[in-house]
Design an enzyme around this catalytic site. Structure first.
Site, PDB file in Angstrom:
ATOM      1  N   HIS A 276      -8.571  27.487 -17.585  1.00  0.00           N
ATOM      2  CA  HIS A 276      -8.638  26.658 -16.383  1.00  0.00           C
ATOM      3  C   HIS A 276      -7.243  26.027 -16.248  1.00  0.00           C
ATOM      4  O   HIS A 276      -6.332  26.424 -16.963  1.00  0.00           O
ATOM      5  CB  HIS A 276      -9.742  25.598 -16.522  1.00  0.00           C
ATOM      6  CG  HIS A 276      -9.500  24.645 -17.636  1.00  0.00           C
ATOM      7  ND1 HIS A 276      -9.747  24.975 -18.946  1.00  0.00           N
ATOM      8  CD2 HIS A 276      -9.000  23.387 -17.647  1.00  0.00           C
ATOM      9  CE1 HIS A 276      -9.418  23.950 -19.713  1.00  0.00           C
ATOM     10  NE2 HIS A 276      -8.958  22.977 -18.960  1.00  0.00           N
TER      11      HIS A 276
ATOM     12  N   HIS B 192      -4.524  26.558 -19.184  1.00  0.00           N
ATOM     13  CA  HIS B 192      -4.695  26.659 -20.637  1.00  0.00           C
ATOM     14  C   HIS B 192      -6.164  26.900 -20.972  1.00  0.00           C
ATOM     15  O   HIS B 192      -7.055  26.696 -20.153  1.00  0.00           O
ATOM     16  CB  HIS B 192      -4.141  25.428 -21.376  1.00  0.00           C
ATOM     17  CG  HIS B 192      -4.846  24.132 -21.135  1.00  0.00           C
ATOM     18  ND1 HIS B 192      -4.597  23.002 -21.889  1.00  0.00           N
ATOM     19  CD2 HIS B 192      -5.797  23.767 -20.227  1.00  0.00           C
ATOM     20  CE1 HIS B 192      -5.349  22.006 -21.451  1.00  0.00           C
ATOM     21  NE2 HIS B 192      -6.085  22.429 -20.464  1.00  0.00           N
TER      22      HIS B 192
END
Lengths: 134, 134, 134, 134, 134, 134
Positions: free
Chosen positions: F39, F14
């Protein structure tokens, strides 16, 4: 050959410092680990022994027996102790996990029936560990 | 309402004894926890706060901010300390986890922006814990 | 000789696919790991070094120093990154844990003072891990 | 060479006793582990294989494929089984973790494509483990 | 009021089935949990009690005392037992974790000095748990 | 009434940012969580339901059935997904754990047979968690 490991814990306090150095040098090298009144940890100890499986038991060594040996020879000495003051064999040694591992190896190396001591592993925290193979 | 929990650790030493009682009484009540030179633990601290989600961030509170508050207000005071001697607010208190939980609650109860302190949880070991809700 | 291990974590995203193959081949080989917009993990990194105990400190290497080296050389580069796009040295490499382990070994192999790099271990989940010894 | 480990679990019951010995001898050697109606564990199994990274996939072996092999060859046979009665290959063997490790090694040793079986590790509890390297 | 939790483990075997139903119905409802020779688990038991801090000890209850009560009243009965055959109070009960939690609550509810039983939590595996508040 | 909890995991990526704010504001509020390429995490999801024990099964709900419901309704949608782009119901929502918990609650609240949804707990890391009770 089969490797058998027993994990146990002890709670102890220590101050990490070198009495041959000045307070300033100790503070510089060991930082808050050299705080005067000490701090503490739940130390995790893992003892690994190696040997052949006994065909009449299916064991290298009964884990209950291994636990009893570690309890009597190591945990009873180190648990709820101050590693700087309370343990005879540690009195002239900086009580780091490295030196603890060597100290425990020397205690246990001839105490394991029908198997050989292979490794001592000590963790002061969930994110660090020390291993010693003698 | 959403509950947000941050878990942190500190390593400290303590001696659990009541200075108003005799050494014999302390040994009987607290056993090896009253050993004269103290022992230590990796204490796990879990702080839970409760509040509404801020629609412009999707957070109740940024966990990095919550971590910074706990670090500054609690961990910096307790980590690598001797809880009997080194912490101002603990000096007349038996430093059990129960009393530590109340001590930490009182420090943090008005320090959480946009949320309310809900719970303090302290574990001295993997098999025990103390919870306090104020 | 003592082996010293530090465990750290980083959160990253990746898409596991081979740009030299067709989308169909990638889907067949890598399945949902090749999903176009990527996915992510909390990667656990364990770095093991080996050396002799320094008699004046009782340490092979101060674990705080080892942590600082790993933080600066590895975690600052990989944490909260997209491993396909954001890391210079990974740009032509399929970002599997296997290749990450080799990448991290090459970064750290000459960066450990007074000790030798021994092992890089990476876990993408609680049930899998990769180990590389150089 | 890269070492790849997959961890899985199975729940089984066993009675640890030697049918060639008397009930008294079994009770003396195996204590409560020899209780007549058996007891059980969540066994943790870790399988480690070793091989070279395939440059077109970045994998030694796809962990999903390794998981499927262990599931089919080992877990489907041992999970929710009584190790004394339900598993063909264990019928004349004392079902200790040591003997289970050897039994699982023999099942898997020729079943890993493009890699070699390196280690079988079995844990009956959080504080004990057995490792076998063939 | 402070909540105090002690976690302990026991290893037991069970067969989950209803003797009032046919084998076919049992297989349909309980699947492999109804296998004839049973299977087993390391059950994790967490007992939570609640009470006021005793100002002369800093404890609600000494965790060593709580541990001893749980050991004597519960673990000694359930550990290394077959829950279908070996435990008097479970003989007409399907030995699910749900029913175990109620069974343990009834044993402990009047056995905690100076505190009240608050919760029984049982986990058969790392990914499931049952909680009962009386 | 008994509370039953199932823990599952999913791996997702996300980017935490608010599209209605400038890049500078996002960087200031969300820091590295707003990194452009995203990430990822291994998210741990714990679903707790509450109900009465069915006397003919000893279960509130069969944990295998609860697992299958969570797998189909939640994990199949979120696992190996990019939470910003790949999930229909999250498209206009900042994909924090807080908002994920509410999203999952709304999916599951009417899907649990013979029991009521009680709590959704999500952890992005070993040291943080979010709990939502509807």
């Amino acid at each position: 050959m089969i490797y058998v490991t027993k994990k146990m814990e002890f709670s102890a306090s220590h101050r990490v410092y070198n009495p041959n150095l000045s307070d300033e040098m100790n503070a510089q090298i060991f930082k808050k680990c050299a705080n005067k009144n000490g701090h503490g940890h739940n130390f995790t100890l893992e003892v690994t022994v190696v040997g052949d499986v006994n065909p009449s038991t299916g064991y290298v060594i009964d884990l209950k027996e291994l636990k009893n040996i570690i309890q009597k020879e190591v945990i009873d000495i180190l648990d709820h102790a101050n590693l700087n003051f309370d343990v005879e064999g540690l009195k002239n040694i900086i009580p780091t996990s490295e030196n603890l591992a060597i100290f425990i190896w020397d205690i246990l190396k001839n105490k394991i029936p029908n198997a050989s001591l292979y490794k001592i592993k000590i963790s002061e925290s969930k994110t660090s560990s020390i291993e010693y193979f003698g």
